[in-house]
Design a protein around this motif. Sequence first.
Motif, short mmCIF file in Angstrom:
data_model
loop_
_atom_site.label_atom_id
_atom_site.label_comp_id
_atom_site.label_asym_id
_atom_site.label_seq_id
_atom_site.Cartn_x
_atom_site.Cartn_y
_atom_site.Cartn_z
N GLU A 1 0.84 -1.19 0.00
CA GLU A 1 0.00 0.00 0.00
C GLU A 1 0.88 1.25 0.00
N GLN A 2 0.63 2.16 -0.94
CA GLN A 2 1.38 3.40 -1.02
C GLN A 2 0.66 4.48 -0.23
N LYS A 3 1.43 5.32 0.40
CA LYS A 3 0.86 6.41 1.17
C LYS A 3 1.56 7.69 0.80
N PHE A 4 0.81 8.76 0.83
CA PHE A 4 1.35 10.07 0.50
C PHE A 4 2.42 10.49 1.50
N SER A 5 2.30 10.02 2.72
CA SER A 5 3.20 10.47 3.78
C SER A 5 4.64 10.00 3.58
N ASN A 6 4.87 8.96 2.79
CA ASN A 6 6.24 8.48 2.65
C ASN A 6 6.85 8.85 1.30
N ILE A 7 6.36 9.92 0.68
CA ILE A 7 6.91 10.36 -0.60
C ILE A 7 8.36 10.77 -0.45
N LYS A 8 8.68 11.52 0.61
CA LYS A 8 10.07 11.95 0.82
C LYS A 8 10.97 10.74 1.01
N GLU A 9 10.49 9.76 1.75
CA GLU A 9 11.25 8.53 1.96
C GLU A 9 11.57 7.86 0.63
N ARG A 10 10.54 7.73 -0.22
CA ARG A 10 10.74 7.07 -1.51
C ARG A 10 11.65 7.90 -2.40
N GLY A 11 11.50 9.23 -2.36
CA GLY A 11 12.38 10.10 -3.14
C GLY A 11 13.83 9.98 -2.70
N ASP A 12 14.03 9.94 -1.39
CA ASP A 12 15.39 9.78 -0.86
C ASP A 12 15.97 8.42 -1.26
N ALA A 13 15.14 7.39 -1.24
CA ALA A 13 15.60 6.05 -1.62
C ALA A 13 15.99 6.03 -3.10
N ARG A 14 15.18 6.69 -3.94
CA ARG A 14 15.50 6.76 -5.38
C ARG A 14 16.80 7.52 -5.60
N ALA A 15 16.98 8.62 -4.88
CA ALA A 15 18.21 9.42 -5.02
C ALA A 15 19.42 8.61 -4.57
N ALA A 16 19.27 7.85 -3.48
CA ALA A 16 20.38 7.02 -2.99
C ALA A 16 20.72 5.93 -4.01
N LEU A 17 19.69 5.32 -4.60
CA LEU A 17 19.93 4.29 -5.63
C LEU A 17 20.62 4.90 -6.83
N ARG A 18 20.16 6.07 -7.27
CA ARG A 18 20.78 6.74 -8.41
C ARG A 18 22.24 7.05 -8.12
N ASP A 19 22.54 7.57 -6.92
CA ASP A 19 23.92 7.88 -6.55
C ASP A 19 24.78 6.63 -6.51
N LYS A 20 24.22 5.54 -5.97
CA LYS A 20 24.96 4.27 -5.90
C LYS A 20 25.30 3.77 -7.30
N LEU A 21 24.31 3.80 -8.20
CA LEU A 21 24.52 3.32 -9.56
C LEU A 21 25.50 4.21 -10.32
N GLN A 22 25.44 5.53 -10.09
CA GLN A 22 26.41 6.43 -10.72
C GLN A 22 27.82 6.15 -10.19
N GLY A 23 27.93 5.83 -8.91
CA GLY A 23 29.22 5.46 -8.33
C GLY A 23 29.78 4.20 -8.97
N GLU A 24 28.90 3.22 -9.23
CA GLU A 24 29.34 1.98 -9.89
C GLU A 24 29.85 2.28 -11.30
N ILE A 25 29.19 3.20 -11.99
CA ILE A 25 29.65 3.58 -13.34
C ILE A 25 31.02 4.23 -13.25
N LYS A 26 31.19 5.16 -12.32
CA LYS A 26 32.48 5.85 -12.16
C LYS A 26 33.60 4.86 -11.85
N THR A 27 33.32 3.91 -10.94
CA THR A 27 34.33 2.90 -10.59
C THR A 27 34.71 2.07 -11.80
N ALA A 28 33.69 1.64 -12.58
CA ALA A 28 33.96 0.84 -13.77
C ALA A 28 34.74 1.64 -14.81
N GLU A 29 34.41 2.94 -14.95
CA GLU A 29 35.15 3.78 -15.90
C GLU A 29 36.60 3.96 -15.46
#
Length: 173
Positions: free
Chosen positions: A76-104
């Motif tokens: 069940e999705q709730k409006f109250s955890n939008i910031k949580e989900r946004g922060d999780a997406r940003a953390a995932l994006r940063d992690k994946l960008q770090g993996e690209i940098k390491t591989a490069e």
Amino acid sequence: MRDIFGRWLAVLAAAACLTLALPVEAEKLLYRHVDKDGKVTYSDKPPKENEKATVVKVDPNVNTIKLNSKDSSGKEQKFSNIKERGDARAALRDKLQGEIKTAETERDKAKKALESGQDPLSGETRIVVNKGGNSIMRLPEYHARISGLEEALKKAEDKVKDAEGKFRRQTPD
């Protein structure tokens, strides 16, 4: 007894007056106006006195969509955890960008190693004496080392491609 009845009657009359005084949401009207150039404009404000407009009735119960309140995993999705989900997406994006940098970085090191390793090391060549003159023959050790460097570069390039593909697949918009 008559006094209690009178009080109850006064309370009921006051409640009735308050109920009637509450604003009732009016039906939303939409006005359609066509100007002299044929441009059609819709507005919720009544037209000016010199404008001719037709009223378009809007039924708020038509063409409504009930949004799914569950995510793809059934949670069940709730409006109250939008910031949580946004922060999780940003953390995932940063992690994946770090993996690209390491591989490069690994790819760049492998590329430099191959470029700087083209010259034979000691023990990887032999001088061959011919009638026309001497020549240098590269030994199998040289070719094995260069093949290893080329393979390391190919693996590093594949890691970069994999990391970029993972970023494209897993990074939400």
